[in-house]
Design a protein around this motif. Sequence first.
Motif, PDB file in Angstrom:
ATOM      1  N   LYS A  87       0.818  -1.215   0.000  1.00 34.23           N
ATOM      2  CA  LYS A  87       0.000   0.000   0.000  1.00 34.23           C
ATOM      3  C   LYS A  87       0.846   1.257   0.000  1.00 34.23           C
ATOM      4  O   LYS A  87       0.412   2.305  -0.442  1.00 34.23           O
ATOM      5  CB  LYS A  87      -0.949   0.001   1.200  1.00 34.23           C
ATOM      6  CG  LYS A  87      -2.021  -1.050   1.108  1.00 34.23           C
ATOM      7  CD  LYS A  87      -2.964  -0.971   2.285  1.00 34.23           C
ATOM      8  CE  LYS A  87      -4.026  -2.041   2.166  1.00 34.23           C
ATOM      9  NZ  LYS A  87      -5.017  -1.955   3.233  1.00 34.23           N
ATOM     10  N   SER A  88       2.059   1.133   0.526  1.00 33.03           N
ATOM     11  CA  SER A  88       2.950   2.290   0.582  1.00 33.03           C
ATOM     12  C   SER A  88       4.382   1.816   0.795  1.00 33.03           C
ATOM     13  O   SER A  88       4.625   0.652   1.083  1.00 33.03           O
ATOM     14  CB  SER A  88       2.530   3.236   1.708  1.00 33.03           C
ATOM     15  OG  SER A  88       2.648   2.587   2.961  1.00 33.03           O
ATOM     16  N   TYR A 106      -6.369  10.379  -1.904  1.00 32.75           N
ATOM     17  CA  TYR A 106      -5.494   9.620  -1.014  1.00 32.75           C
ATOM     18  C   TYR A 106      -4.505   8.790  -1.830  1.00 32.75           C
ATOM     19  O   TYR A 106      -3.337   8.656  -1.455  1.00 32.75           O
ATOM     20  CB  TYR A 106      -6.316   8.714  -0.090  1.00 32.75           C
ATOM     21  CG  TYR A 106      -5.459   7.789   0.717  1.00 32.75           C
ATOM     22  CD1 TYR A 106      -4.717   8.263   1.798  1.00 32.75           C
ATOM     23  CD2 TYR A 106      -5.354   6.439   0.397  1.00 32.75           C
ATOM     24  CE1 TYR A 106      -3.905   7.422   2.533  1.00 32.75           C
ATOM     25  CE2 TYR A 106      -4.545   5.593   1.127  1.00 32.75           C
ATOM     26  CZ  TYR A 106      -3.828   6.086   2.192  1.00 32.75           C
ATOM     27  OH  TYR A 106      -3.019   5.254   2.909  1.00 32.75           O
ATOM     28  N   SER A 107      -4.949   8.239  -2.940  1.00 33.10           N
ATOM     29  CA  SER A 107      -4.084   7.439  -3.801  1.00 33.10           C
ATOM     30  C   SER A 107      -2.895   8.264  -4.283  1.00 33.10           C
ATOM     31  O   SER A 107      -1.745   7.825  -4.198  1.00 33.10           O
ATOM     32  CB  SER A 107      -4.888   6.916  -4.998  1.00 33.10           C
ATOM     33  OG  SER A 107      -4.060   6.282  -5.930  1.00 33.10           O
ATOM     34  N   GLN A 121      -1.744  11.077  -2.953  1.00 32.57           N
ATOM     35  CA  GLN A 121      -0.968  11.479  -1.778  1.00 32.57           C
ATOM     36  C   GLN A 121      -0.066  10.332  -1.313  1.00 32.57           C
ATOM     37  O   GLN A 121       1.106  10.536  -0.989  1.00 32.57           O
ATOM     38  CB  GLN A 121      -1.920  11.888  -0.653  1.00 32.57           C
ATOM     39  CG  GLN A 121      -1.243  12.352   0.601  1.00 32.57           C
ATOM     40  CD  GLN A 121      -2.257  12.685   1.681  1.00 32.57           C
ATOM     41  OE1 GLN A 121      -3.311  12.065   1.789  1.00 32.57           O
ATOM     42  NE2 GLN A 121      -1.913  13.674   2.484  1.00 32.57           N
ATOM     43  N   ASN A 122      -0.586   9.122  -1.317  1.00 23.67           N
ATOM     44  CA  ASN A 122       0.180   7.949  -0.901  1.00 23.67           C
ATOM     45  C   ASN A 122       1.363   7.706  -1.842  1.00 23.67           C
ATOM     46  O   ASN A 122       2.473   7.402  -1.401  1.00 23.67           O
ATOM     47  CB  ASN A 122      -0.742   6.731  -0.863  1.00 23.67           C
ATOM     48  CG  ASN A 122      -0.122   5.570  -0.146  1.00 23.67           C
ATOM     49  OD1 ASN A 122       0.789   5.727   0.646  1.00 23.67           O
ATOM     50  ND2 ASN A 122      -0.625   4.389  -0.432  1.00 23.67           N
ATOM     51  N   GLU A 128       4.066  10.384  -1.186  1.00 26.72           N
ATOM     52  CA  GLU A 128       4.815  10.097   0.043  1.00 26.72           C
ATOM     53  C   GLU A 128       5.751   8.904  -0.152  1.00 26.72           C
ATOM     54  O   GLU A 128       6.877   8.897   0.346  1.00 26.72           O
ATOM     55  CB  GLU A 128       3.854   9.836   1.199  1.00 26.72           C
ATOM     56  CG  GLU A 128       3.117  11.082   1.650  1.00 26.72           C
ATOM     57  CD  GLU A 128       2.014  10.802   2.672  1.00 26.72           C
ATOM     58  OE1 GLU A 128       1.881   9.636   3.120  1.00 26.72           O
ATOM     59  OE2 GLU A 128       1.283  11.746   2.991  1.00 26.72           O
ATOM     60  N   SER A 129       5.317   7.902  -0.896  1.00 30.21           N
ATOM     61  CA  SER A 129       6.126   6.703  -1.122  1.00 30.21           C
ATOM     62  C   SER A 129       7.322   6.981  -2.012  1.00 30.21           C
ATOM     63  O   SER A 129       8.371   6.325  -1.880  1.00 30.21           O
ATOM     64  CB  SER A 129       5.264   5.600  -1.741  1.00 30.21           C
ATOM     65  OG  SER A 129       4.278   5.165  -0.825  1.00 30.21           O
TER      66      SER A 129
END
Length: 146
Positions: free
Chosen positions: A16-17, A42-43, A45-46, A49-50
């Motif tokens: 997921k991340s 959210y997708s 944003q994730n 961040e990843s």
Amino acid sequence: MLKEDCSSELKIHVAKSLPLPSNVNRPRIDLIVFVINLHSKYSLQNVEESLRHVDAPFFLGKVIFLVTGAARDTHCSVHRSTAEKLAHTYRSPLLSCDLETEPFRAAAAQRLVRLLQVCAGHVPGLSALSLLSLLRGAESSPPEDL
């Protein structure tokens, strides 16, 4: 992807991340596919961040962005141009796919398996870096306001 005919052993790790847990014994990573669902902020944003956890050498042909949900443009929370800018910033290809339709899902799986074979070094005369150059040549020119 596992249903596709592949000349070598294909292992897929879904996360997921990032970062991945360090206590896991895992095989070499040949390709990272970041999936951005245009219906979920959210997708995006994730993924953003990843990306901070990916080593720089992976951006030499071993990272691909896959955008889903573009078929229903009126329901999108994230504009496709945002994903295009992200792919351009990281100098990585952007693929688009409708994962809700079986023929499109199968075509995307075939394409990803072929890209993975190249990135893993199983296609003679073609490397991840040369593939990246070929994919970039097919792209339109980047937006000027980046």
